[in-house]
Design a protein around this motif. Structure first.
Motif, short mmCIF file in Angstrom:
data_model
loop_
_atom_site.label_atom_id
_atom_site.label_comp_id
_atom_site.label_asym_id
_atom_site.label_seq_id
_atom_site.Cartn_x
_atom_site.Cartn_y
_atom_site.Cartn_z
N LYS A 172 20.67 7.61 -23.63
CA LYS A 172 19.94 6.40 -23.48
C LYS A 172 19.87 5.75 -22.27
CE LYS A 172 19.74 5.59 -28.48
NZ LYS A 172 19.95 4.58 -29.47
N MET A 173 20.76 5.92 -21.28
CA MET A 173 20.80 5.39 -19.81
C MET A 173 19.59 5.83 -19.09
SD MET A 173 23.33 3.38 -20.16
CE MET A 173 23.83 3.30 -18.37
N TYR A 225 21.12 15.47 -14.23
CA TYR A 225 20.41 15.43 -15.43
C TYR A 225 19.33 14.62 -15.23
CZ TYR A 225 19.41 15.00 -20.58
OH TYR A 225 18.77 15.02 -21.68
N ASN A 226 18.00 15.30 -15.36
CA ASN A 226 16.82 14.69 -15.05
C ASN A 226 15.60 15.48 -15.84
OD1 ASN A 226 15.05 12.71 -14.28
ND2 ASN A 226 15.26 13.21 -12.17
N LYS A 247 29.01 16.62 -22.56
CA LYS A 247 29.40 15.51 -23.62
C LYS A 247 29.36 14.05 -23.10
CE LYS A 247 32.46 17.07 -26.63
NZ LYS A 247 34.03 17.59 -27.05
N THR A 248 29.77 13.94 -21.99
CA THR A 248 29.58 12.39 -21.61
C THR A 248 27.92 12.21 -21.39
OG1 THR A 248 31.55 12.73 -20.29
CG2 THR A 248 29.93 10.94 -19.76
N ILE A 249 27.56 13.06 -20.93
CA ILE A 249 25.61 12.56 -20.88
C ILE A 249 25.12 12.61 -22.06
CG2 ILE A 249 23.64 13.96 -20.07
CD1 ILE A 249 25.15 15.02 -17.74
N ALA A 250 25.66 13.41 -23.22
CA ALA A 250 25.07 13.43 -24.60
C ALA A 250 25.34 12.17 -25.21
CB ALA A 250 25.65 14.63 -25.44
N LEU A 267 17.25 7.50 -16.27
CA LEU A 267 17.43 8.90 -15.62
C LEU A 267 17.13 8.48 -13.97
CD1 LEU A 267 15.31 11.30 -17.98
CD2 LEU A 267 17.82 11.16 -17.73
N PRO A 268 17.72 9.38 -13.27
CA PRO A 268 18.70 10.49 -13.52
C PRO A 268 20.03 10.25 -14.13
CG PRO A 268 18.44 10.40 -11.25
CD PRO A 268 17.50 9.27 -11.62
N LEU A 269 20.79 10.90 -14.35
CA LEU A 269 22.38 10.77 -14.70
C LEU A 269 22.98 11.79 -13.73
CD1 LEU A 269 22.54 10.65 -18.59
CD2 LEU A 269 22.75 8.71 -16.89
N LYS A 270 23.83 11.32 -12.87
CA LYS A 270 24.42 12.13 -12.10
C LYS A 270 25.92 11.84 -12.16
CE LYS A 270 22.20 10.67 -8.11
NZ LYS A 270 21.61 10.33 -6.94
#
Length: 533
Positions: free
Chosen positions: A412-413, A447-448, A405-408, A415-418
């Motif tokens: 718009k940030m 997430y990538n 949910k934090t990634i969701a 990538l990647p989101l770690k």
């Protein structure tokens, strides 16, 4: 803690003495209070609304004093003074009152403070005050359909039906918050005097006929409630079952030895009785050993145990006057091992390029079950009784939904989101006395545009290195293929450490990703860190 605002000069006049700010702060501390802020009406308005709005506001010094939440008797100037000097004040009597503007303001403010605190915003208790000389008893408390109720409400110029009043007060910044209490009921409560004059329609508004003014000499207080205990705490007429005042004093007995031991002093029985009397608890030695008889006034609803009496004795003695003693048991303080391990891991995981997230310990049933492809009965989740929102129905059984949910929320940030989180989950456990236990977990998500399983696998290796667990099947750690509905078939592994399963890692199932409103592949790791202590 409730905060009471009083004018400094009026307070000092009532106390009969002038203090410096430092002296008064010390006086408050001695009685278990706290001088939170020294300000003025002009300064408050300027800070909250800007200097332009503060022009014309008073510069009179105000003391903002924090009082304990269970001391309802200290929510006004008069109560504070009575508590500080032990003198019953004129305003708390109901006959032959002489109102000044300051006394009137304090009287109304006390009523509002009670409504906001013990009365739970009028949902449990509603207090009405009236000019007794404008009405006549006996009084009738009844209920009628809103269309059958008609009277002129406080500060209005004409009569309204109860239905019209509900519409009128929907835009009132003060009263609109209470309308929901009775708005959808078939009948509304109403109080009449013997001549049919409406005193009030609790818990919304009083009638204008009996309003209190500066000329009022005799005050009639009516109190209606849905909670009998709360209405009796205030010593008001019990409109639920009778019209008699509950202003009974009660007596308790305890020993001076109990107080001396708990406070850490050595005073005579007579001295302790004097200390308690100083705190408005009239006390005397009974002559039977070291026994003390204490009279509890109806205003002290917070005194429910001998420990509460002991606390007042300690305040009267002075906390700073209690002699310092060396503890009989010596201990060495040490950080809780689980928290120490958690803090060490947090630093190194952040150094590995992952960003820490902190999420709510409560979540919806859907988050820990349906969205992860599981049944709620399989999760061992602890359910919240009567939850106020669908977002907080159960205690989380896994950290993964919170990170997704934090990634969701941050799609718009770049990538990647770690992300990672090290926090507790709550699981049902019949072996525990409360039926549940906390478990400290570590969870990480990558997430990538590609799943990045190798990144998560590498993070697992780094974590085990930090935990000083080598890669070996018998006395180390290894991973083994597993099936889990949360993960993509054939892309999930179970983590074993020293022969015990401690977690899982893998590529999340596309359905799980879609349910959390994500659009790209995602790999995740979650494991229990308590076995590594």
């Amino acid at each position: 803690m409730p905060t009471v605002g009083v004018k400094r000069d009026l307070l000092f006049k009532a106390l009969g003495k002038t203090y410096t700010d430092e002296e008064f702060d010390e006086l408050c501390f001695e009685f278990g209070l706290e001088l939170d802020e020294i300000t003025s009406e002009r300064e408050i308005i300027s800070r909250e609304q800007g200097d332009s709005k503060a022009s014309g506001a008073s510069d009179v010094i105000l003391y903002k004093i924090d009082v304990p939440a269970n001391r309802y008797d200290l929510l006004c100037l008069e109560g504070l003074v009575r508590g500080l000097i032990g003198v019953l004040l004129w305003l708390l009597q109901s006959k032959n009152i002489t109102f000044t503007q300051e006394r009137y303001d304090s009287f109304i403010e006390l009523q509002d403070k009670l409504h906001q605190n013990i009365c739970r915003k009028r949902s449990l208790v509603a207090i009405g005050t009236h000019d007794l000389d404008t009405i006549s008893g006996p009084f009738t408390y009844t209920a009628k359909p809103p269309g059958d109720i008609s009277f002129k409400p406080l500060n209005q110029t004409k009569e309204y039906t109860a239905t019209q009043l509900m519409s009128l007060y929907k835009t009132d910044s003060h009263l609109k918050h209470y309308l929901h209490i009775i708005e959808d009921k078939p009948v509304y409560p109403i109080i009449y005097d013997s001549n049919g004059v409406v005193l009030s329609m609790p818990p919304i508004i009083n009638g204008d006929h009996s309003k209190i003014t500066l000329k009022t000499k005799n005050v009639f207080v009516e109190c209606t409630a849905t909670d009998l205990t709360k209405v009796l705490l205030r010593g008001e007429p019990n409109m639920l079952s009778s019209c008699s005042l509950e202003l009974a004093y009660r007596k308790e007995k305890l020993s001076s030895e109990f107080i001396n031991q708990k406070v850490g002093i050595n005073e005579s029985t007579e001295k302790i009785a004097q200390l308690l009397t100083k705190m408005c608890l009239r006390s005397q030695a009974t002559g039977v050993g070291d026994e003390i008889e204490v009279e509890i006034p109806p205003t002290r609803s917070d005194v429910i145990h001998a420990c509460d009496i002991m606390e007042d004795a300690a305040m009267a003695y002075g906390f700073n006057n209690v002699p310092h003693t060396t503890p009989r048991t010596y201990t060495v303080a040490n950080q809780f091992p689980l928290n120490k391990l958690t803090e060490l891991l947090r630093q190194d995981l952040a150094a590995a390029g992952f960003t820490e997230a902190l999420n709510f310990a409560l979540c919806s049933e859907e988050d820990v079950a349906d969205k992860l492809g599981k049944k709620i009965s399989e999760t061992r989740a602890v359910h919240i009784s009567n939850p106020k929102t669908a977002e907080f129905q159960v205690a989380r059984t896994t950290l993964l939904p919170g990170l997704l949910k934090t990634i969701a929320s941050n799609r718009k940030m770049p990538l990647p989101l770690k992300l990672f989180e090290i926090s507790d989950v709550v699981l049902k456990d019949e072996t525990k006395d409360v039926g549940a236990r906390n478990s400290r977990r570590f969870c990480a998500v990558y997430y990538n545009k590609s799943p990045g399983f190798e990144v998560i696998h590498g993070l697992l290796d780094r974590t085990m290195e930090l935990l000083e667990v080598k890669s070996a099947r018998v006395d180390g750690y290894h991973i083994q293929a597993a099936e889990d509905s949360t993960f993509f078939p054939g892309r999930c592994a179970e983590i074993f450490a020293r022969g015990k399963s401690v977690g899982r890692l893998g590529v999340l199932h596309p359905d799980v990703i879609n349910r959390f409103e994500l659009t790209m592949p995602c790999s995740a790791l979650e494991m229990d860190i308590e076995p590594f202590l």
